[in-house]
Scaffold this active site. Structure first.
Site, PDB file in Angstrom:
ATOM      1  N   HIS A 103       0.814  -1.223   0.000  1.00 53.00           N
ATOM      2  CA  HIS A 103       0.000   0.000   0.000  1.00 53.00           C
ATOM      3  C   HIS A 103       0.845   1.271   0.000  1.00 53.00           C
ATOM      4  CE1 HIS A 103      -3.565  -2.348   0.343  1.00 53.00           C
ATOM      5  NE2 HIS A 103      -3.259  -2.808   1.526  1.00 53.00           N
ATOM      6  N   ILE A 123       0.898   6.969   0.100  1.00 53.71           N
ATOM      7  CA  ILE A 123       0.383   5.910   0.961  1.00 53.71           C
ATOM      8  C   ILE A 123      -1.106   5.734   0.712  1.00 53.71           C
ATOM      9  CG2 ILE A 123       0.097   5.157   3.357  1.00 53.71           C
ATOM     10  CD1 ILE A 123       2.341   7.267   4.041  1.00 53.71           C
ATOM     11  N   CYS A 124      -1.519   4.521   0.430  1.00 51.89           N
ATOM     12  CA  CYS A 124      -2.934   4.208   0.248  1.00 51.89           C
ATOM     13  C   CYS A 124      -3.476   3.720   1.589  1.00 51.89           C
ATOM     14  CB  CYS A 124      -3.106   3.144  -0.836  1.00 51.89           C
ATOM     15  SG  CYS A 124      -4.827   2.708  -1.145  1.00 51.89           S
ATOM     16  N   LEU A 125      -4.007   4.670   2.366  1.00 53.99           N
ATOM     17  CA  LEU A 125      -4.543   4.374   3.694  1.00 53.99           C
ATOM     18  C   LEU A 125      -5.757   5.269   3.899  1.00 53.99           C
ATOM     19  CD1 LEU A 125      -4.169   2.880   6.423  1.00 53.99           C
ATOM     20  CD2 LEU A 125      -2.712   4.782   7.147  1.00 53.99           C
TER      21      LEU A 125
END
Length: 161
Positions: A91, A98-100
Site C-alpha cells: 500500500h 500511501i494508500c490508507l
C-alpha cells in the site's frame, strides 16, 4: 516529494496553529513509540522518523514521513507521504504515496499526527510481504509534476495488509 499546491502555500488558520502547537507539545511529552519528530521551525511541515517495529518485516529499518498540514487542519487531513526511499509495502508507492483510508476518505478531525503515525506503523507491521502495489509503475508515472496523493481517487479494497 511533491510540490506545493496553491492551497498548501496558504498560511495556517489560527485554529490549525493552535491545534498543531498543542499536538507538538503532547508529542514532546509523550511521543508515540517508534517515531521521532525532527525539530524544525516550520509548523506546516513535519518530518518524522519511523522505526520498523521489532519482530516485523521492517524491524531495524528507518524511514521518514513528511506531513504537510493544510490551512484548515484538523478539519482537513494532512498530506502524509514517505520521503523516498519508501518502504516496500503493498500500500506504499515508490514515490512515497500511501494508500490508507484515514489519510483521505476516513479522516476525522479527532485524529492527530500521533494517531496517524500509529496507524501507518500498524499497516507496516501487519504486512506479510515486502512488495510494491501491483499498479505502482502506472500510478507513479501518472503522478509526475508533483501531483498530490490527495488528488487521487483511492480505491480501498484490501484491509488484510
Amino acid at each position: 516529494m511533491t510540490s506545493d499546491s496553491a492551497s498548501s502555500r496558504k498560511a495556517l488558520s489560527k485554529i490549525a496553529c493552535n491545534r498543531l502547537q498543542k499536538e507538538l507539545v503532547e508529542w514532546q511529552v509523550n511521543p508515540p513509540a517508534g517515531f521521532n519528530h525532527k525539530a524544525t521551525d516550520n509548523l506546516k511541515r513535519w518530518v518524522i522518523e519511523v522505526n520498523g517495529a521489532p519482530g516485523t518485516l521492517y524491524a531495524g529499518e528507518m524511514y521518514q514521513l513528511q506531513v504537510d498540514f493544510p490551512e484548515h487542519y484538523p478539519m482537513e487531513a494532512p498530506q502524509v507521504i514517505f520521503v523516498p526511499p519508501a518502504p516496500l509495502h503493498p500500500h506504499i508507492y515508490s514515490n512515497g504515496h500511501i494508500c490508507l483510508d484515514i489519510l483521505y476518505d476516513s479522516w476525522s478531525p479527532a485524529m492527530t499526527v500521533s494517531s496517524v503515525c500509529i496507524s501507518i506503523l500498524s499497516m507496516l507491521s501487519s504486512s506479510t510481504a515486502k512488495q510494491r502495489p501491483a499498479d505502482n509503475d502506472r500510478y507513479v508515472k501518472n503522478c509526475k509534476n508533483g501531483r498530490s496523493p490527495k488528488e487521487t481517487r483511492w480505491w480501498f479494497h484490501d484491509d488484510k495488509v
